[in-house]
Design an enzyme around this catalytic site. Structure first.
Site, PDB file in Angstrom:
ATOM      1  N   ASN A  98      -5.353 -12.970  -2.315  1.00 46.38           N
ATOM      2  CA  ASN A  98      -5.641 -12.648  -0.875  1.00 46.38           C
ATOM      3  C   ASN A  98      -6.386 -11.287  -0.615  1.00 46.38           C
ATOM      4  O   ASN A  98      -6.053 -10.660   0.022  1.00 46.38           O
ATOM      5  CB  ASN A  98      -4.474 -12.800  -0.119  1.00 46.38           C
ATOM      6  N   ASN A 281       7.439 -11.710   6.057  1.00 50.33           N
ATOM      7  CA  ASN A 281       7.503 -13.173   5.947  1.00 50.33           C
ATOM      8  C   ASN A 281       7.753 -13.502   4.412  1.00 50.33           C
ATOM      9  O   ASN A 281       6.798 -13.056   3.672  1.00 50.33           O
ATOM     10  CB  ASN A 281       6.251 -13.597   6.518  1.00 50.33           C
ATOM     11  N   ASP A 308       6.726  -8.063  -3.750  1.00 48.03           N
ATOM     12  CA  ASP A 308       6.121  -8.569  -2.575  1.00 48.03           C
ATOM     13  C   ASP A 308       5.093  -7.373  -1.883  1.00 48.03           C
ATOM     14  O   ASP A 308       5.478  -7.156  -0.800  1.00 48.03           O
ATOM     15  CB  ASP A 308       7.058  -9.104  -1.681  1.00 48.03           C
ATOM     16  N   PHE A 326       2.651  -9.053   9.310  1.00 41.90           N
ATOM     17  CA  PHE A 326       3.615  -8.851   8.448  1.00 41.90           C
ATOM     18  C   PHE A 326       3.514  -8.271   7.174  1.00 41.90           C
ATOM     19  O   PHE A 326       2.327  -8.167   6.551  1.00 41.90           O
ATOM     20  CB  PHE A 326       3.989 -10.545   7.974  1.00 41.90           C
ATOM     21  N   GLY A 327       4.579  -7.695   6.818  1.00 43.57           N
ATOM     22  CA  GLY A 327       4.290  -6.766   5.237  1.00 43.57           C
ATOM     23  C   GLY A 327       4.989  -5.584   5.025  1.00 43.57           C
ATOM     24  O   GLY A 327       5.249  -4.966   5.997  1.00 43.57           O
TER      25      GLY A 327
END
Length: 421
Positions: A98, A281, A308, A326-327
């Protein structure tokens, strides 16, 4: 360079040396000598690592990190993501696709593999399953595999299209490729901000229901039975998800999964203060879900632990909760989190999920701690207490709820590619 690791406990689950204390002599990136603790002289060593609680294992591998390079290098680039990985004890990291542009060409794979490749940390780029991660048209997966893509995933997005998922499972079998999917029914989670439950109702926030994850896992497992191949579920978070994957493994399906290290640190009640650094998420779930994740780790339903790592700038987080992205950054704290909160896993178990199983899933060779072998090692302590301070953070981004927290257990150094970090 000549390196002496003095009196370290070797953690190598499949080795006769597992649990034994040894001196390890490394010269020009090769393990030249392994001797009884205290036997090897220190006089010729350029660097000596010595600590009463020192442990050494095969270098750890993170199966899920986002580097934001190219496109958003102000949040993280391919140099700083390696620095953060080294600080977290990882010698190898698998990068999500991404980026901007999306990782879907041979050139983008080569770019990720070569930029910063003089570092001790090795990067393994993953390529997109679908063009631009939109879930509609397949990428040229054989070409991407030949260029060096280690696995195929749409990264932070799920492969939502049923026909695309089936075709991907079939297509990847031609070269024994791996599909990594993050299970989420995005129609059920749209506008969601946190775990759907009592706390989300109290706070007036749209919830992300557990069933959105569980239905996608059930769907994908059924397609796996139909089409064959193998699938890895990334960042599962619910008790039912663990149960579904456990049942699938008992049936003999080729399925594996991981959890994000931070998932066991908080439940959904931690969001009562609307800290956007806790907006992740999948979201932080219930205490019952956390207990199920620990059970899944203990019985090997859950194969791996990932960071993550998703670095974000302050403009992405310092917003109203429902507007924030999110993150969380995770490379530097993943091991410390698991070790600090751990009540069930042995040190060998943790190494299995950080170093051994990730390599087996990604079809990478597992480094051996033996004379004559290339040194790919992580040095760490499970006893050292330390505080995660902003001034010491290696990532470019600071979106972590753990800044200022004291942990037990710390990576001390990595040795890989003939280098130390």
């Amino acid at each position: 360079m000549k390196i002496l690791i003095r009196s370290a406990e070797i953690i190598a689950p499949n080795s006769q040396l597992n649990g034994q204390r040894r001196d390890i002599w490394i010269e020009n990136g090769i393990i030249k000598n392994i001797a009884n603790a205290g036997e090897l002289p220190t006089t010729e060593a350029h660097r000596v690592y010595k600590d009463e609680a020192l442990k050494v294992s095969a270098g750890w591998v993170d199966m899920r990190a986002l580097a934001k390079d190219p496109g958003l290098e102000h949040q993280e680039d391919l140099y700083t993501v390696r620095d953060a990985a080294a600080a977290g004890g990882f010698t190898e990291i698998a990068l999500l696709p991404n980026t901007h542009p999306f990782t879907q060409t041979k050139e983008s794979i080569i770019y990720a593999k070569t930029k910063g490749n003089t570092h001790a940390v090795t990067v393994h780029p993953m390529a997109g399953v679908t063009i631009d991660g939109k879930g509609k048209d397949l990428t040229e997966m054989i070409d991407l595999h030949m260029a060096g893509a280690i696995a195929f995933t749409d990264g932070i997005k799920p492969v939502w299209h049923s026909d695309i998922l089936v075709k991907t499972l079939q297509y990847l079998q031609t070269f024994n490729g791996l599909l990594i999917n993050r299970p989420e029914d995005t129609l059920l989670t749209q506008f969601g901000n946190m775990h759907e439950g009592i706390t989300s109702t109290m706070l007036g926030l749209k919830g992300i229901p557990a069933i959105a994850e569980e239905m996608m896992i059930a769907r994908d497992l059924r397609f796996l039975e139909y089409a064959g191949g193998k699938i890895h579920f990334s960042t599962i978070s619910t008790a039912k998800a663990v149960q579904l994957i456990r049942q699938a493994k008992h049936k003999g399906l080729k399925v594996s999964c991981d959890i994000a290290a931070h998932q066991i640190a908080f439940d959904d009640t931690a969001l009562l203060e609307f800290d956007t650094n806790l907006k992740v998420n999948p979201p932080f779930r219930s205490q019952a879900d956390i207990a199920a994740l620990w059970e899944g780790l203990a019985d090997n339903t859950i194969d791996a632990i990932v960071s993550d790592h998703n670095p974000l700038d302050i403009e992405s987080k310092k917003l109203e909760f429902d507007l924030a992205e999110f993150g969380i950054t995770g490379l530097e704290t993943a091991f410390a989190l698991i070790n600090t909160y751990n009540k069930i896993l042995s040190v060998s178990d943790m190494v299995e999920k950080l170093a051994i199983r990730p390599r087996q899933i990604l079809q990478l060779p597992v480094p051996a701690i033996e004379e004559g072998q290339v040194a790919n090692l992580t040095l760490f302590s499970t006893e050292l207490e330390w505080t995660y301070l902003e001034k010491n953070i290696r990532s470019k981004s600071l979106n972590s709820p753990f800044i200022g927290q004291t942990f037990k257990g710390k990576p001390l150094a990595i040795i890989n590619n003939g280098k130390i970090a």
